[in-house]
Design an enzyme around this catalytic site. Structure first.
Site, PDB file in Angstrom:
ATOM      1  N   ARG A   1       0.912  -1.193  -0.005  1.00  0.00           N
ATOM      2  CA  ARG A   1      -0.020   0.066  -0.073  1.00  0.00           C
ATOM      3  C   ARG A   1       0.814   1.152  -0.020  1.00  0.00           C
ATOM      4  O   ARG A   1       1.654   1.225   1.068  1.00  0.00           O
ATOM      5  CB  ARG A   1      -0.779   0.163   1.197  1.00  0.00           C
ATOM      6  CG  ARG A   1      -1.318   1.673   1.357  1.00  0.00           C
ATOM      7  CD  ARG A   1      -2.560   1.677   2.312  1.00  0.00           C
ATOM      8  NE  ARG A   1      -3.812   0.879   2.056  1.00  0.00           N
ATOM      9  CZ  ARG A   1      -4.968   1.305   2.557  1.00  0.00           C
ATOM     10  NH1 ARG A   1      -5.151   2.194   3.696  1.00  0.00           N
ATOM     11  NH2 ARG A   1      -6.045   0.585   2.124  1.00  0.00           N
TER      12      ARG A   1
ATOM     13  N   CYS B   1     -16.192   2.356   0.628  1.00  0.00           N
ATOM     14  CA  CYS B   1     -15.217   1.432   1.207  1.00  0.00           C
ATOM     15  C   CYS B   1     -14.635   1.598   2.516  1.00  0.00           C
ATOM     16  O   CYS B   1     -13.967   0.672   3.261  1.00  0.00           O
ATOM     17  CB  CYS B   1     -13.769   1.806   0.206  1.00  0.00           C
ATOM     18  SG  CYS B   1     -13.654   3.527   0.150  1.00  0.00           S
TER      19      CYS B   1
HETATM   20  N1  NVA Z   1      -9.712   7.089  -1.823  1.00  0.00           N
HETATM   21  C1  NVA Z   1      -9.396   6.696  -0.435  1.00  0.00           C
HETATM   22  C2  NVA Z   1      -9.734   5.366  -0.221  1.00  0.00           C
HETATM   23  C3  NVA Z   1      -9.414   4.766   1.218  1.00  0.00           C
HETATM   24  C4  NVA Z   1      -9.515   3.125   1.318  1.00  0.00           C
HETATM   25  C5  NVA Z   1      -7.849   7.266  -0.114  1.00  0.00           C
HETATM   26  O1  NVA Z   1      -7.147   6.712  -1.078  1.00  0.00           O
HETATM   27  O2  NVA Z   1      -7.802   7.803   0.915  1.00  0.00           O
HETATM   28  N1   CP Z   2     -11.197   0.513   2.614  1.00  0.00           N
HETATM   29  C1   CP Z   2      -9.903   0.390   3.149  1.00  0.00           C
HETATM   30  O1   CP Z   2      -9.100   0.164   2.314  1.00  0.00           O
HETATM   31  O2   CP Z   2      -9.755   0.753   4.433  1.00  0.00           O
HETATM   32  P1   CP Z   2      -8.492   0.759   4.839  1.00  0.00           P
HETATM   33  O3   CP Z   2      -7.843   2.216   4.722  1.00  0.00           O
HETATM   34  O4   CP Z   2      -8.760   0.874   6.561  1.00  0.00           O
HETATM   35  O5   CP Z   2      -7.288  -0.267   4.666  1.00  0.00           O
END
Ligand code: NVA
Ligand code: CP
Length: 328
Positions: free
Chosen positions: A108, A271
């Site tokens: 991530r 999400c």
């Molecule tokens: N668009 C959001 C999704 C978080 C799961 C972000 O990148 O912060």
């Molecule tokens: N939806 C999602 O990716 O949540 P987190 O940022 O908590 O992993």
């Protein structure tokens, strides 16, 4: 026919065919059944996976951790200050080292190119746990949740409301194109997705899916089966806060918006994390500075019977488990 997924990475849903997404969803449903029945499924006993996080996470980190443990795999969390990546060591060298020790790598982070670079050099599957551009594992959970609540994916009238050019909008558009949904983005024109991605989605859809970009509420919402939204300001874009609130304050998912669908059974999806009240530090700040009690979704809709957000959150774990199980 679904190819074997063994050894494959998942960087974007475009890496998968419709048959492969089908296989992942069916496998996830089976693992969910086994978990509820208390039947062990430690099919990868003795393996190890690395979980790399440049950005914070609740669901993705916990889903990978629990899924790995259930499969008999040891997960190792590596936060942004824990390893040399980006400071003393290149992505290429880090990938080569991790690939010698681990059987798979979750990443991530910010740049999508980092995930691509890891996959190029690791020699083991790399799973995208969110980059600035895509969040593919989230969409697997979303699709499982839609099948559970609406009964199908094909032809489902799916409306994504809000920041139409973020990682969620991009990934939902690509996934919907592959699986044949009637996908609509309701957003101000300034926040429509990149044309290159829209072209790619049309190509993947091959006439099977419908893709609509609009700022017209009636056109987007009529007959909707699902309304989906996400935060207005994604991780890494904090300097856009005031601008986004001004652009999106009329795009909040609330009772009025649900009524415009004409479907009392419409499902609300997100999400998470969600700004549905003023109880968090950011929520309080938005209330004080902009006079809003909530941002992308009202507290009423978030807590309503239409909302399936916590089923989505749970399904992160079952779908990520399927992904790990099939690619290792
Ligand atoms: N668009 C959001 C999704 C978080 C799961 C972000 O990148 O912060
Ligand atoms: N939806 C999602 O990716 O949540 P987190 O940022 O908590 O992993």
């Amino acid at each position: 026919m679904a190819q074997s997924l063994k050894g494959r990475s998942l960087l974007t849903l475009g890496d998968l065919s419709a048959a492969e997404i089908r296989l992942l969803l069916d496998t996830a449903r089976e693992y969910k059944r086994l978990k509820y029945a208390g039947i062990a499924h430690r099919i990868h006993e003795g393996k190890n996976i690395a979980l790399l996080f440049e950005k914070p996470s609740t669901r993705t980190r916990c889903a990978f951790t629990v899924a790995a443990n259930d499969l008999g795999i040891a997960p190792e969390y590596l936060g942004k200050d824990d390893i040399q990546l980006g400071k003393k060591e290149t992505t290429e060298d880090t990938a080569k080292v991790l690939g010698r020790m681990f059987d798979g790598i979750e990443f991530r982070g910010f740049k999508h190119e980092t995930a691509e670079e890891l996959a190029r050099h690791a020699g083991v599957p790399v799973w995208n746990g969110l980059t600035d551009k895509f969040h593919p594992t989230q969409i697997l959970a979303d699709f499982l949740t839609i099948e559970e609540h609406v009964g199908r994916l094909k032809g489902v009238k799916f409306v994504y409301v809000g920041d139409g050019r973020n990682n969620m909008a991009n990934s939902l558009m690509i996934g919907s194109a592959i699986m044949g949904l009637d996908f609509r983005i309701l957003a101000p024109r300034e926040l429509f997705p990149e044309q290159g991605l829209v072209d790619w989605a049309h190509q993947l859809a091959g006439g099977q899916a419908k893709i609509t970009l609009t700022d017209n509420f009636e056109e987007a919402l009529r007959g909707a089966d699902v309304i989906y939204t996400d935060v207005w300001v994604s991780m890494g874009e904090e300097d856009q806060f005031a601008n986004r609130i001004n652009l999106l304050r009329h795009f909040q998912v609330n009772r009025d918006m649900l009524s415009l669908t004409g479907n009392p059974e419409v499902k609300f999806m997100h999400c998470l994390p969600a700004f549905h009240d003023a109880l968090t530090a950011t929520g309080r700040q938005v209330q004080e500075e902009f006079g809003l009690d909530a941002m992308e979704v009202s507290d009423e809709v978030f807590r309503s019977d239409n909302s399936v957000v916590f089923d989505q959150a749970e399904n992160r774990m079952h779908t990520i488990k399927a992904l790990i199980a099939l690619t290792l």
